[in-house]
Design a protein around this motif. Structure first.
Motif, short mmCIF file in Angstrom:
data_model
loop_
_atom_site.label_atom_id
_atom_site.label_comp_id
_atom_site.label_asym_id
_atom_site.label_seq_id
_atom_site.Cartn_x
_atom_site.Cartn_y
_atom_site.Cartn_z
N HIS A 67 32.95 -2.24 -1.03
CA HIS A 67 32.17 -1.05 -0.73
C HIS A 67 32.35 -0.63 0.72
N HIS A 79 25.69 -1.41 -5.76
CA HIS A 79 25.58 -0.25 -6.63
C HIS A 79 26.77 -0.14 -7.58
N HIS A 80 27.76 -1.01 -7.40
CA HIS A 80 28.84 -1.07 -8.39
C HIS A 80 28.48 -1.98 -9.55
CU LIG Z 1 30.41 1.70 -3.29
#
Ligand SMILES: [Cu+2]
Ligand code: HEA
Ligand code: HEA
Ligand code: CUA
Lengths: 216, 317, 578, 100
Positions: C267, C316-317
């Motif tokens: 991320h 959030h993945h």
């Molecule tokens: Cu991300």
């Protein structure tokens, strides 16, 4: 990495304004590198912490297979080597080339001692089938994830050991250069920087020791 | 409007789907307003303030606190709304009602098994009653990889793992057939790992239950049994019966055809060969195919089932 | 060549000097022969070598993209089998991410520009910089080797346990990425030290071009997150070779833990990709609006804020991966906060254009395109961050469209803008403005045609990494494929006119855009040591309200040479030498 | 320049002495059998203390430019973020949302 930046002997490289600027740049560079080392080992520590939180009983059981004496002695050895390493820098700062070499040699000797002790530790384990991962055959620990503990143990101590080996290599190179009289109070950046690296190796062991060997 | 929303999202068929959609539309509208505003500003500025001469000078405007606070605070409020809204619906999506009907879901490469509380087993189709909360207790087969169960019309998705259970629930609003997909990449058959959820009325569902429970597998003719196993043991995920090539070779016309293997040997696909290639798939590998057929059927299939498969394959000429 | 200045906060005597136009000797021809390139420590040449490498990998990644789009033209098999398709999208993703976009702006443009913008002769550790390039090349070789052996089919995320079980050359590939990680780390370290220690006299933090602030934030993320990728991949390799059982559920490991490790790097890595692009956009908008950048400090600090907040949101993945609900909620909450500093940037850029003197040259066209496309990419990121909606959209083409809007519509577009902007500086040649605009139109149309339909089919439920699909999605897939062809034509046009400009292009002046930062205060192409004199800075990088005459400064190292003898004294406030 | 500070011999030797003593204490504490989780906490505190000594005196941070300390502290902070947030997952699986 430290080396590449500072190969140029006492001369200031053309893009630096003066020796001070070059020295403090190298040092900042090294600190940033240590930052990455913290995160690099950090990953393994995270795995350690999470598996320990999941299986506290496993860690208690498995740690009994590790020899506290070996661990404690090795801690002392590394602390000693940190001292001699710091003394080597001091010697360079005070223009005492001969002592630079001597202190470095002692440091190398201590580092080698550390590895020798590790070697005995490893062989003792390997003999009874405590090997990392799928090769694990030891049956003395009654826990389905026993091999995972030792995988983490081998990864952490192995990576640490690799850093010790690299440290020895760097210091051998320092000895050669020091013998050629490359270091003095005006220019000793490589010694200083290798020292920083070496102390970090020491610090990591300071954490590994209680976390691996001293679980009850 | 109706048309537009249907254009973006598949019809909402579970109880919580409408809430999800509302948030989806809300974010879309806010985003669209922002985007249009930004775009107009770019175009307007680009035209109004275009460079008129090389000597143009511009005023010195370093910042404007009021403006900057405005465009910090407004987005802040918006994201808090979006978070709260999403959170609220998420709580609902993760909290199955207490009296839910429970189904065990097993995923494997490449197929799905469903087991109902009364012992009925299905593969690649899940039959449930309408208007009843259904809780899925999901797990990937031992030694298998990750998969994910996704029913677009229910706005439901959850990964499955081989080492522990995961859960999801839904309550279908209408009867019908709804596609599900596997949405966690799992290898060669990933895009073929789909199936359907069949939602029946309560009465139909009872009827279906009775029919399934009443069926006596031992009395089934071998070829019939074979077809059932083909559908339920996952063969279907990799082998077609219509001649098309999936992960593995098609089973159509396989019987008595000459096969070529990666070790250079060849063999006629007789009964013995078929049995061997089901039970010991790793031994002989067909040219042009990966060696990834599961090596599990010695354990999972009974002798009669294997014979059934062979009869079934023989009939596919 | 040390300029013997000692101006710790004191007033410096500064002389103007003229910038030489079209110099005879410059960094490109100062030394000759292939060795003078491969073993150079000159940051400019290293930057150019990176540029060539990433162009090569972008070409490969792009061709793979066209291949996979062609396969998706129909639901049935067109060109290849499912296994081959899986390899193609994995390689497309991995090459685009690790070999192209991560080094794109930082290593290519960054290397070229960073020391020049600082008024330094080179980066702090030039040899280390060369080493980074070689490490990158070695890593790339491993990646290519994996192509030859057995192309990897795991997706660019290498999720366990699939990556442990598959027969493809995962070890070669991940080892290549592991090696390239060190290149990224070393570049980051080098830049941080350079920015801290080698700023020209007078170049205070507050006068630095915003590109440098962006590079600084990027470097921090590189140094911070990349080691975790390294250890993750090392553990993955160990998992495959020794079966250590940390990530592999079959041996007692936890696949979700792998995902934490992977996204803890990956991320923040998306901000390694986009933050330098923000830097480029600040330069473009400032220069072509000929106006002081609005909210300098807000833009500078928001880069750091993004770097910081961006390090907290990796989960959030993993909203539907089986991580705990608690962490899902926390990650969702934190995710949105990245939108605030990003929004501040967008609005500040718009405010910069307000009352400017806007010159719609090709780079500015790309900058405006960036504002439009990146906003779409960003707000769809917010959509994905909303948990309940994410459950529906996760691993569908909606996500694919989102990340192409930010990576291709954001970073690549900004990169193209930057490439055109600095092309005269790097090569000494002007590109063709007319064809530049034509190509940008192709790219804009092609891009939207490719990826807008993906948002729609994604929301309708089309899963990603699918080799075939149900017929309902065919129209959208076809639009998308045709769009990608248009996009391809755009890139071919760019390649042609840029190549043409190298051979036949008009000579570029030193400062074709009338920009104010130090990179334009030297000849095009620059001298081998960037400047003939040690520059001294007494203005901000965007002081467009001051006359151009204020900007050409330097301390004459050799007064007989080019310096005006009737030197003008300039007060260089707080000209600090550190 | 402060970074060229020559660290007094006395400081180096007493640091070493302190480190050895702390190692002995660490091992001693192990045999005292403090109940978990306090045993880990004590061990970590002792180790952190030792590490701080090494960083301050052997590595000279005490005499050095402040920014280098910032770098080190930052790295530790990020390590804590990594562990802390990951544990929000690993420690709360299957607890559902009842924590509220
Ligand atoms: Cu991300
Ligand atoms: C350059 C790369 C890049 C960038 C910059 C971003 C930026 C963002 N991304 Fe994206 N993302 C990816 C690359 C990137 N992403 C990739 C590669 C994946 C998929 C990986 C894979 O699975 O293969 C992904 C996937 C991804 C997911 C997971 C989807 C899933 O798999 O389920 C999520 C979920 O939260 C997400 C969110 C965000 C957010 C919130 C931002 C924010 O930073 C965006 C911030 C910007 C704005 C918000 C717009 C500008 C702001 C305004 C105009 C002000 C007004 C704003 C508000 C009111 C909020 N991204
Ligand atoms: C930087 C990142 C980047 C970029 C730029 C692109 C660019 C493109 N991508 Fe890709 N993509 C990814 C990163 C990127 N992608 C990632 C990470 C994935 C996920 C992989 C996974 O799931 O594991 C993915 C997945 C992905 C998919 C989904 C596959 C699937 O899930 O099944 C698709 C499908 O349409 C796609 C299409 C495209 C297209 C059409 C382009 C086009 O924009 C390409 C346009 C480029 C060209 C056409 C090249 C032309 C060039 C020339 C002709 C020469 C020019 C030469 C010079 C300038 C010197 N990409
Ligand atoms: Cu199963 Cu994808």
């Amino acid at each position: 990495m430290a080396n590449a930046s500072t190969i140029n002997n006492s001369r200031v490289q053309h893009h630096f304004r003066n020796a001070d600027q070059q020295f403090s740049s190298s040092k900042l560079g090294m600190w940033l590198f240590l930052f990455t080392e913290v995160m690099f080992f950090g990953g393994l520590f995270v795995a350690y912490i999470i598996y320990r939180a999941w299986n506290p009983e496993l860690f208690t059981m498995a740690a009994t297979e590790l020899d506290t004496l070996f661990g404690a002695v090795n801690t002392a050895v590394l602390i000693g080597s940190s001292l001699t390493c710091a003394l080597a820098i001091r010697a360079a700062q005070t223009d005492n080339t001969k002592m630079v070499v001597n202190y470095l040699l002692i440091t190398i000797a201590l580092a080698t001692l550390f590895l020798v002790i590790k070697y005995f530790e490893y062989t003792a384990k390997i003999e009874i089938g405590i090997l990392p991962g799928a090769m694990y055959t030891f049956e003395g620990i009654d826990h389905p994830k026993a091999s995972v503990f030792f995988s983490i143990y081998y990864m952490m101590t192995g990576l640490h050991g690799l850093h010790v080996v690299i440290g020895i290599g760097l210091m051998i190179w320092l000895v050669i250069r020091a013998k050629a009289g490359d270091y003095n109070s005006a220019y000793y950046t490589p010694v200083e920087i290798t020292g920083l690296y070496w102390h970090l190796v020491d610090i990591i062991w300071i954490f590994l020791f209680p976390l691996m060997y001293l679980i009850d | 409007m109706e048309y537009l929303t249907n254009f973006f999202l598949p019809s909402a068929e579970s109880t919580y789907a409408a809430n999800v959609d509302a948030l989806f539309h809300f974010i879309n509208i806010v985003s669209l307003i922002l985007l249009v505003g930004i775009t107009i500003a770019i175009i307007y500025f680009a035209i109004k303030y275009r460079r008129k001469s090389q000597e143009d000078t511009t005023p010195l405007i370093t910042h404007n606190t009021t403006l900057e606070v405005t465009w910090t605070v407004i987005p802040l409020i918006l994201i808090l709304i979006v978070f709260g809204w999403g959170f609220n619906d998420y709580v609902e999506m993760r909290t199955p009602p207490a009296n839910s009907y429970e189904v065990y879901v097993e995923s494997f490469s490449f197929g799905w098994n469903f087991e109902h509380p009364n012992g009925i087993k299905e593969s690649n189709n899940l039959t449930v009653p309408v208007g009843t909360p259904v809780r899925l207790i999901m797990r990937s087969r031992d030694g298998d990889v990750l998969h994910s169960f996704f029913v677009p019309q229910f706005r439901l998705k959850q990964d499955l793992m081989p080492n522990r259970n995961t859960y999801a629930w839904f309550e279908a609003k209408n009867t019908g057939q709804f596609v599900y997909f596997c949405t966690e990449y799992c290898g060669g058959g990933h895009s073929m790992m789909n199936g359907t959820v069949t939602v029946l009325t309560a009465a139909e569902f009872d009827e279906w239950n009775e029919e399934e429970l009443g069926r006596d597998l031992d009395a089934l003719p071998l070829a019939e049994l074979g077809r059932l196993v083909y559908q339920q043991a996952g063969c279907q995920g990799c082998h077609s019966v219509d001649g098309s090539s999936r992960v593995g070779p098609t089973l159509q016309g396989l019987y008595m055809r000459e096969r070529e293997f990666t070790d250079g040997s060849t063999r006629i696909a007789d009964e013995d060969y078929l049995i061997e290639s089901i039970l010991y798939p790793q031994e002989l590998v067909n040219v042009g195919y990966p060696n990834n057929m599961p090596n599990i059927y010695q354990q999972t299939l009974s002798e009669r089932e294997v014979l059934g498969l062979v009869e079934f394959i023989k009939e596919l000429q | 060549m040390e300029a013997t200045t000692n101006g710790n906060g004191k007033t410096l005597k500064v002389r103007y000097f003229d910038i030489e136009e079209n110099p005879e000797t410059h960094y490109l021809n100062a030394e000759k022969g292939i060795k003078s390139w491969l073993f150079t420590v000159d940051h400019k040449r290293i930057g150019i070598m990176y540029l060539a490498s990433i162009a090569f990998f972008f070409l490969i990644g792009g061709i793979l993209a066209l291949v996979l789009r062609t396969e998706l033209l129909t639901p049935t098999e067109n060109l290849m089998t499912a296994e081959q398709y899986n390899r193609v999208f994995t390689l497309h993703g991995a090459i685009m991410v690790f070999l192209f976009i991560i080094p794109s702006i930082p290593a290519a443009l960054g290397n070229f520009l960073l020391p020049i913008m600082l008024g330094a002769k080179d980066v702090a550790f030039p040899r280390l910089n060369l080493a980074s390039f070689w490490i990158y090349s070695i890593g790339a070789l491993f990646t290519l080797a994996s192509l030859a052996v057995n192309p990897i089919d795991t997706g660019w995320t290498f999720y366990t346990p699939y990556s442990v079980q598959t027969g493809s050359a995962v070890i070669l590939m991940t080892f290549g990425v592991f090696i390239m990680g060190f290149s990224s780390i070393l570049t980051g370290m080098n830049f941080i030290v350079t920015i801290h220690k080698l700023r020209a006299p007078g170049l205070t933090w507050g006068r630095m071009p915003l590109f440098l602030w962006a590079m600084y934030a990027t470097s921090v993320i590189q140094v911070l997150a990349t080691p975790v990728l390294a250890i993750t991949l090392a553990l993955l390799i160990m998992e495959r070779t020794l079966g250590i059982g940390i990530f592999d559920p079959a041996l007692g490991g936890d696949p979700v833990l792998y995902q934490h490790f992977f996204w803890f790097y990956s991320h923040p890595a998306v901000y390694i990709m986009i933050v330098p692009a923000f830097g480029v956009i600040s330069e473009l908008i400032g220069t072509f609006s000929r106006k002081t950048v609005f909210g300098y400090w807000a833009i500078a600090m928001s880069s750091l804020a993004i770097a910081f907040i961006g390090s907290l949101v990796w989960g959030h993945h993993m909203f539907v991966s089986g991580q705990s609900e608690l962490s899902t909620v926390v990650f969702s909450f934190l995710t949105f906060f990245v939108g605030i500093p990003t929004g501040i940037k967008i609005f500040n850029w718009l405010a910069t254009m307000h009352k400017g003197s806007i010159d719609m040259k090709t780079p500015m066209v790309y900058a405006c395109m960036f504002l439009f496309l990146f906003t779409i990419g960003g707000v769809t990121g917010i959509m994905l961050g909303a948990i309940s909606v994410n459950v529906h959209l996760h691993d569908t083409y909606y996500v694919v469209a989102h990340f192409h809007y930010v990576m291709m519509g954001g970073t690549v577009i900004a990169f193209l803008g930057g490439l055109h902007f600095w092309w005269p500086k790097m090569t000494g040649k002007m590109y063709n403005e007319f064809w530049g605009k034509i190509a940008s139109a192709f790219i804009f149309v092609g891009f939207n045609l490719t990826f807008l339909p993906q948002f729609i089919m994604g929301s309708q439920g089309m899963p990603r990494r699918y080799y075939s699909y149900i017929e309902q999605f065919q129209t959208m897939h076809q639009l998308s494929t045709y769009g990608s062809y248009v996009l391809g034509v755009g890139f071919v046009i760019i390649a042609v006119y840029l190549a043409h400009s190298l051979v036949k292009g008009a000579q570029a002046p030193a400062n074709p855009w009338g920009a104010r930062s130090l990179d334009w205060m030297t000849s095009s192409p620059p001298d081998q040591h960037n400047f003939k004199y040690q520059p001294v800075v007494s203005n901000g990088a965007y002081d467009y309200h001051k006359p151009m005459a204020d900007f050409t400064l330097g301390i004459a190292e050799d007064p007989a040479h080019h310096g005006h003898d009737d030197a003008v004294k300039v007060e260089a406030e707080k000209a600090e030498i550190r | 320049m402060s970074s060229h500070h020559i660290i007094p011999l006395k400081v180096l030797l007493s640091t070493t002495f302190a480190l050895i003593v702390l190692t002995v204490i660490t091992v001693g504490v192990f045999y005292v059998n403090i109940p978990p989780p306090f045993d880990v906490i004590v061990a970590i505190i002792l180790a952190t203390f030792k590490a701080t000594l090494v960083a301050m005196f052997f590595m000279g941070l005490y005499y050095d430019e402040k920014f280098n300390t910032v770098v080190l502290v930052f790295s530790l902070l990020f390590f804590l973020v990594f562990v802390g947030i990951t544990m929000l997952d690993t420690m709360f699986r299957d607890t559902g949302l009842n924590i509220w």
